[in-house]
Design an enzyme around this catalytic site. Structure first.
Site, mmCIF file in Angstrom:
data_model
loop_
_atom_site.group_PDB
_atom_site.id
_atom_site.type_symbol
_atom_site.label_atom_id
_atom_site.label_comp_id
_atom_site.label_asym_id
_atom_site.label_seq_id
_atom_site.Cartn_x
_atom_site.Cartn_y
_atom_site.Cartn_z
ATOM 1 N N ASP A 133 45.091 44.517 92.524
ATOM 2 C CA ASP A 133 43.797 44.239 92.168
ATOM 3 C C ASP A 133 43.780 44.001 90.631
ATOM 4 O O ASP A 133 44.189 45.032 89.940
ATOM 5 C CB ASP A 133 42.919 45.337 92.849
ATOM 6 C CG ASP A 133 41.563 44.687 92.596
ATOM 7 O OD1 ASP A 133 41.160 43.524 92.732
ATOM 8 O OD2 ASP A 133 40.293 45.659 92.489
ATOM 9 N N HIS A 140 32.505 40.876 83.540
ATOM 10 C CA HIS A 140 32.621 42.067 84.247
ATOM 11 C C HIS A 140 33.261 43.399 83.281
ATOM 12 O O HIS A 140 32.795 44.464 83.471
ATOM 13 C CB HIS A 140 33.322 41.984 85.635
ATOM 14 C CG HIS A 140 33.673 43.417 86.128
ATOM 15 N ND1 HIS A 140 32.494 44.062 86.905
ATOM 16 C CD2 HIS A 140 34.796 43.911 86.649
ATOM 17 C CE1 HIS A 140 33.107 45.290 87.350
ATOM 18 N NE2 HIS A 140 34.345 45.181 86.914
ATOM 19 N N GLU A 206 32.609 45.673 94.989
ATOM 20 C CA GLU A 206 32.799 44.684 94.001
ATOM 21 C C GLU A 206 33.181 43.389 94.381
ATOM 22 O O GLU A 206 34.028 43.164 95.612
ATOM 23 C CB GLU A 206 34.511 45.012 93.205
ATOM 24 C CG GLU A 206 34.106 46.422 92.690
ATOM 25 C CD GLU A 206 35.058 46.808 91.555
ATOM 26 O OE1 GLU A 206 36.524 46.354 91.703
ATOM 27 O OE2 GLU A 206 34.849 47.264 90.263
ATOM 28 N N GLU A 208 34.920 40.061 94.945
ATOM 29 C CA GLU A 208 36.214 39.531 94.320
ATOM 30 C C GLU A 208 36.403 38.338 95.426
ATOM 31 O O GLU A 208 36.077 38.026 96.562
ATOM 32 C CB GLU A 208 37.210 40.591 94.157
ATOM 33 C CG GLU A 208 36.676 41.583 93.263
ATOM 34 C CD GLU A 208 38.021 42.637 93.207
ATOM 35 O OE1 GLU A 208 39.055 42.158 93.419
ATOM 36 O OE2 GLU A 208 37.741 43.706 92.697
ATOM 37 N N ASP A 240 36.224 44.840 96.993
ATOM 38 C CA ASP A 240 37.076 46.185 96.576
ATOM 39 C C ASP A 240 35.984 47.358 96.650
ATOM 40 O O ASP A 240 35.327 47.458 95.439
ATOM 41 C CB ASP A 240 37.713 45.813 95.362
ATOM 42 C CG ASP A 240 38.448 47.049 94.759
ATOM 43 O OD1 ASP A 240 38.780 47.869 95.639
ATOM 44 O OD2 ASP A 240 38.526 47.158 93.463
ATOM 45 N N ARG A 244 32.590 55.253 92.273
ATOM 46 C CA ARG A 244 32.179 55.259 90.944
ATOM 47 C C ARG A 244 32.200 56.770 90.531
ATOM 48 O O ARG A 244 32.816 56.828 89.473
ATOM 49 C CB ARG A 244 30.887 54.639 90.347
ATOM 50 C CG ARG A 244 30.692 53.199 90.904
ATOM 51 C CD ARG A 244 31.791 52.090 90.241
ATOM 52 N NE ARG A 244 31.717 50.734 90.522
ATOM 53 C CZ ARG A 244 32.544 50.077 90.517
ATOM 54 N NH1 ARG A 244 33.887 50.317 89.779
ATOM 55 N NH2 ARG A 244 32.296 48.728 90.828
ATOM 56 N N GLN A 247 35.806 57.519 90.692
ATOM 57 C CA GLN A 247 36.727 56.874 89.676
ATOM 58 C C GLN A 247 36.618 57.490 88.186
ATOM 59 O O GLN A 247 37.412 57.657 87.530
ATOM 60 C CB GLN A 247 36.090 55.307 89.798
ATOM 61 C CG GLN A 247 36.867 54.497 89.039
ATOM 62 C CD GLN A 247 36.304 53.134 88.789
ATOM 63 O OE1 GLN A 247 35.307 52.719 89.978
ATOM 64 N NE2 GLN A 247 36.970 52.213 88.205
ATOM 65 N N LYS A 260 39.049 53.480 95.032
ATOM 66 C CA LYS A 260 39.178 52.236 95.478
ATOM 67 C C LYS A 260 40.258 51.907 96.539
ATOM 68 O O LYS A 260 40.640 51.070 97.129
ATOM 69 C CB LYS A 260 39.886 51.334 94.318
ATOM 70 C CG LYS A 260 38.725 51.129 93.357
ATOM 71 C CD LYS A 260 39.110 50.690 92.074
ATOM 72 C CE LYS A 260 37.952 50.164 91.042
ATOM 73 N NZ LYS A 260 37.068 49.125 91.176
ATOM 74 N N THR A 264 38.993 48.167 101.607
ATOM 75 C CA THR A 264 38.898 46.850 101.109
ATOM 76 C C THR A 264 38.788 45.844 102.204
ATOM 77 O O THR A 264 39.525 45.770 103.078
ATOM 78 C CB THR A 264 40.161 46.680 100.373
ATOM 79 O OG1 THR A 264 40.548 47.568 99.383
ATOM 80 C CG2 THR A 264 40.042 45.172 99.615
ATOM 81 N N GLU A 371 26.793 46.915 87.585
ATOM 82 C CA GLU A 371 26.236 46.380 86.580
ATOM 83 C C GLU A 371 24.890 45.882 87.190
ATOM 84 O O GLU A 371 23.985 46.117 85.983
ATOM 85 C CB GLU A 371 27.079 44.990 86.458
ATOM 86 C CG GLU A 371 28.492 45.063 86.059
ATOM 87 C CD GLU A 371 29.318 43.796 86.515
ATOM 88 O OE1 GLU A 371 29.821 44.045 87.489
ATOM 89 O OE2 GLU A 371 29.460 42.886 85.375
HETATM 90 CA CA CA Z 1 38.449 45.735 91.762
#
Ligand code: CA
Length: 427
Positions: A133, A140, A206, A208, A240, A244, A247, A260, A264, A371
């Site tokens: 990834d 971002h 996420e 993507e 994804d 948080r 992470q 992560k 997915t 975000e």
């Molecule tokens: Ca990602």
């Protein structure tokens, strides 16, 4: 006639806002109640053309004698290589063409090979060999940097010189519709003295795109631009899912690991690079100029409109919370692939590369809740008055996307997942 010709029409009815006109022909894997064997098909309007049945009828000679479509993944077909992908797509396009009698006038074959999509179960379309990834949207990366490290060090110094990425997990890439269990893990809230083990409190998505490689490369070799180009079979939508809080505690110094790795989600359809070719556009200017091994000709990006939809258990219908575009990416999929192989890392048939979260310049173009809620500090409001900073149990999150042609669209279906409660914490 090129299979991308906008004038092409199928004898299968296709609504103007359908994701699946004859110009698309994306590959997926499906099964039915009548035939539980997962097999390869292409989407057309509200139907799936069963390529295994078509091959058995002797109508896909370019694919060779072995029926690579009687398989639970597109990998065997992909392994035939780009010249065969192109020839088979042309054969399928011709079979579905309104002007072509072979399938149109064969009622028995139509009855066995055209399956209503609503009667089919869609599976993961490929066997994912490895999943890496990236982190290639400048907007971002800048937003995430500001939220996590503060304004002063928003963009890491290496970011403008290479597509930053990490090796993720192939084992937990799942088909759209697969529930996503809230992960357990270690996290340490900012004010806490010690870490604790428990359910992720800041569960995020996420938005993507995924690139599917249909050809591999040799260990110890680099890729030229044209080699890399010929390896890209197609694209999917990709979520994804990201924990948080897990992470934030685990990522120093080796980057994301378990935050992560729990799920997915990808869309059920792989849209071929060939079908997206008419939608190539310029990407953002790259300054400083990339190293020679990362150089790519013009129009390195694709104009694919993307949206993020959230439905809480209290809502009747999903609400769009973001609208962004694949064309915003700073580093392209091709540059990501050339970078991935530059040390001699071997690439394989079935490799999946995530683009990284795709965010735009505006408040309504952000590809993650991190975000959209600015690190959870500013929850956003949904149409029914509910607020969200991160995902709650029962929330359903979907990505949709398409490239808009003149009177038709090249769509991907959707990548959806619903959050289920965490396991009980062992004591
Ligand atoms: Ca990602």
């Amino acid at each position: 006639m090129s299979p991308n010709d906008p004038a092409l029409k199928s004898f299968v009815p296709v609504a103007p806002d359908s994701d699946f006109p004859i110009q698309n022909l994306p590959y997926g894997v499906f099964s039915t109640a009548a035939d539980a064997r997962p097999r390869v098909g292409v989407a057309i309007g509200d139907f799936i053309l069963d390529l295994s049945a078509i091959h058995s009828a002797g109508l896909l000679p370019a694919a060779g004698a072995a029926n690579v479509f009687a398989s639970p993944s597109v990998n065997d077909f992909m392994a035939l290589g780009p010249a065969i992908w192109k020839a088979v797509r042309a054969e399928i396009s011709d079979l579905l063409n309104a002007a072509s009698a072979t399938l149109r006038d064969n009622a028995a074959l139509r009855a066995s090979a055209l399956v209503a999509r609503k009667n089919a179960t869609l599976h993961l379309p490929l066997k994912v060999a490895a999943f890496s990834d990236f982190f290639s949207s400048k907007q971002h990366a800048t937003n995430a940097g500001k939220i996590i490290r503060g304004e002063a060090s928003a963009l890491a110094p290496n970011w403008l010189t290479m597509p930053i990425g990490y090796n993720s997990r192939a084992s937990t890439v799942v088909a759209s519709g697969t529930p996503v269990r809230r992960p357990l893990g270690q996290r340490k809230p900012r004010n806490a003295e010690h870490p604790s083990f428990g359910p992720c409190a800041n569960l995020d998505c996420e938005l993507e795109m995924g690139v599917v490689l249909g050809a591999g490369s040799q260990m110890g070799e680099m890729l030229t631009e044209s080699q890399a180009e010929s390896m890209i079979f197609g694209f999917t939508l990709l979520n994804d899912w990201s924990a948080r809080d897990i992470q934030a505690w685990e990522y120093v110094p080796l980057g994301p690991f378990l935050a992560k790795a729990f799920a997915t989600t990808i869309s059920p359809w792989i849209v071929t690079a060939e079908a997206l070719e008419p939608f190539r556009v310029e990407g953002p200017k790259q300054e400083p100029a990339p190293f020679p091994y990362l150089r790519q000709g013009p129009k390195r990006n694709y104009d694919v409109a993307l949206e993020l939809l959230l439905k809480t258990p209290a809502m009747d219908a999903p609400a769009r919370i973001s609208k962004t575009n694949f064309s915003f990416m700073y580093w392209s999929s091709l540059q990501q692939l050339m970078h991935h192989a530059c040390t001699g890392c071997a690439m394989s048939v079935g490799d999946l590369l995530g683009s990284g979260t795709i965010s735009g310049d505006n408040r309504d173009q952000l590809g993650s809740l991190l975000e959209l809620s600015w690190g959870g500090s500013n929850p956003f409001e949904l149409p029914n008055g509910e607020k969200r900073a991160f995902l709650q149990d029962g929330d359903s999150l979907a990505i949709r996307g398409y490239a808009q042609g003149d009177g038709y669209r090249i769509g991907f279906g959707e990548a959806e997942g619903t959050i289920t409660p965490a396991l009980t914490v062992p004591v």
